[in-house]
Design an enzyme around this catalytic site. Structure first.
Site, mmCIF file in Angstrom:
data_model
loop_
_atom_site.group_PDB
_atom_site.id
_atom_site.type_symbol
_atom_site.label_atom_id
_atom_site.label_comp_id
_atom_site.label_asym_id
_atom_site.label_seq_id
_atom_site.Cartn_x
_atom_site.Cartn_y
_atom_site.Cartn_z
ATOM 1 N N LEU A 202 -1.695 9.227 0.739
ATOM 2 C CA LEU A 202 -0.869 8.327 -0.047
ATOM 3 C C LEU A 202 -0.316 7.055 0.396
ATOM 4 O O LEU A 202 0.043 7.017 1.642
ATOM 5 C CB LEU A 202 0.273 9.185 -0.902
ATOM 6 C CG LEU A 202 0.041 10.082 -1.916
ATOM 7 C CD1 LEU A 202 1.355 10.988 -2.096
ATOM 8 C CD2 LEU A 202 -0.299 9.528 -3.288
ATOM 9 N N ASP A 203 -0.428 5.938 -0.104
ATOM 10 C CA ASP A 203 0.232 4.556 0.587
ATOM 11 C C ASP A 203 1.427 4.761 0.943
ATOM 12 O O ASP A 203 2.272 5.682 0.418
ATOM 13 C CB ASP A 203 -0.093 3.436 -0.427
ATOM 14 C CG ASP A 203 -1.486 2.993 -0.822
ATOM 15 O OD1 ASP A 203 -2.665 3.443 0.140
ATOM 16 O OD2 ASP A 203 -1.597 2.556 -1.877
ATOM 17 N N TYR A 204 1.906 3.960 1.815
ATOM 18 C CA TYR A 204 3.314 4.009 2.311
ATOM 19 C C TYR A 204 4.302 3.758 1.162
ATOM 20 O O TYR A 204 5.273 4.759 1.031
ATOM 21 C CB TYR A 204 3.376 2.787 3.170
ATOM 22 C CG TYR A 204 4.890 2.413 3.705
ATOM 23 C CD1 TYR A 204 5.278 3.382 4.645
ATOM 24 C CD2 TYR A 204 5.547 1.389 3.560
ATOM 25 C CE1 TYR A 204 6.515 3.286 5.136
ATOM 26 C CE2 TYR A 204 7.003 1.297 3.879
ATOM 27 C CZ TYR A 204 7.405 1.938 4.903
ATOM 28 O OH TYR A 204 8.589 1.942 5.172
ATOM 29 N N LYS B 147 -4.327 1.155 -7.600
ATOM 30 C CA LYS B 147 -3.616 -0.062 -7.371
ATOM 31 C C LYS B 147 -4.848 -1.036 -7.690
ATOM 32 O O LYS B 147 -4.722 -2.126 -8.487
ATOM 33 C CB LYS B 147 -3.037 -0.543 -6.351
ATOM 34 C CG LYS B 147 -1.863 0.233 -5.965
ATOM 35 C CD LYS B 147 -1.305 -0.186 -4.726
ATOM 36 C CE LYS B 147 0.198 0.821 -4.204
ATOM 37 N NZ LYS B 147 0.459 0.816 -3.018
#
Ligand code: URA
Length: 243
Positions: free
Chosen positions: A102-104, A190
């Site tokens: 998962l992205d930051y 995204k």
């Protein structure tokens, strides 16, 4: 036991990727480099090492963490000053690795395991494990947002269609959407919204295959239940034939 299977059962990687390590000459058996695919070892007698580090089979462990935003999905801090998910995994005996990332700034369901084979299958699009996200987006929201999003889009030369889309709330400049994909490209959600001129302002993974985040607190983790694990193994083709 085949050497690639042993590597995967030590939590190193999937069996397929273990073959690459073997071909690259990174694996030794009793001190000798073994580059032949299909090699067999006696796990009770042979000493296997990867890059010189001895390997031993660990008890398999399967966890889920509710990752809060602004933590790296990494076991080592790679970027100065950024906290990592290890902050939440203090007392786990086995070396578990995140399944995908998962992205930051993303949050929600993160599976962790030392079972390289299952991890690979959850992540690989071939096994079609559907991940569902809750996304808050902003921008010029097109009319018929749900239909528009259902049409699919090219993401890095690959045509991607969501497995499902539900618009939960919509106004001219904002929307809340639940969206599912079985693809696993980096920043997929995204990038997908970007195609439609929308910026994701909050992203939370709420399920992965049969596993749902449920009411797990932010920053908390728990072991998967036997039924959850059995379900995951079933949908990735590992159950009941390959225990
Ligand atoms: N897609 C994204 O864009 N980010 C995530 O963290 C996960 C899926």
């Amino acid at each position: 036991m085949r050497l690639n299977r042993f590597l995967s059962e030590c939590g190193v990687t999937s069996r397929r990727k273990a073959d690459n390590l073997i071909k690259a000459g990174r694996v030794t058996v009793n001190g000798e480099v073994v580059c032949t695919l299909g090699s067999v070892i006696d796990e009770s007698a042979d000493a296997v090492a990867l890059d010189g580090k001895p390997l031993r089979k660990e008890t398999k462990r399967y966890l889920m963490l509710n990752k809060p935003p602004f933590y790296l999905t990494s076991l080592k801090s790679l970027e100065d000053g950024k906290k990592t998910i290890t902050s939440f995994l203090g007392d786990i005996e086995q070396r578990v690795y995140p399944v995908g990332r998962l992205d930051y700034d993303s949050e929600g369901l993160l599976l962790l395991t030392n079972d390289g084979e299952l991890a690979n299958r959850i992540h690989h699009p071939r096994y079609k494990v559907v991940k569902t996200y809750f996304a808050q987006v902003s921008g010029d929201v097109p009319e018929n947002l749900e239909t528009v999003l259902q049409d699919g889009a090219d993401i890095e030369k690959r045509f991607v269609i969501p497995d499902s889309v539900n618009v939960l709330r919509v106004s001219e400049r904002r929307a809340r959407v639940s969206i599912s994909f079985h693809e696993g490209q980096k920043h997929l959600v995204k990038k997908y919204f970007e195609v439609f001129g929308l910026r994701v302002t909050r992203l939370k993974r709420i399920s992965c295959g049969n596993i749902s985040l449920g009411k797990l607190e932010k920053g908390a983790w728990r072991d998967l239940s036997p039924a959850e694990l059995k379900g995951l193994r079933r949908i990735t083709g590992l159950f009941p034939c390959d225990q």
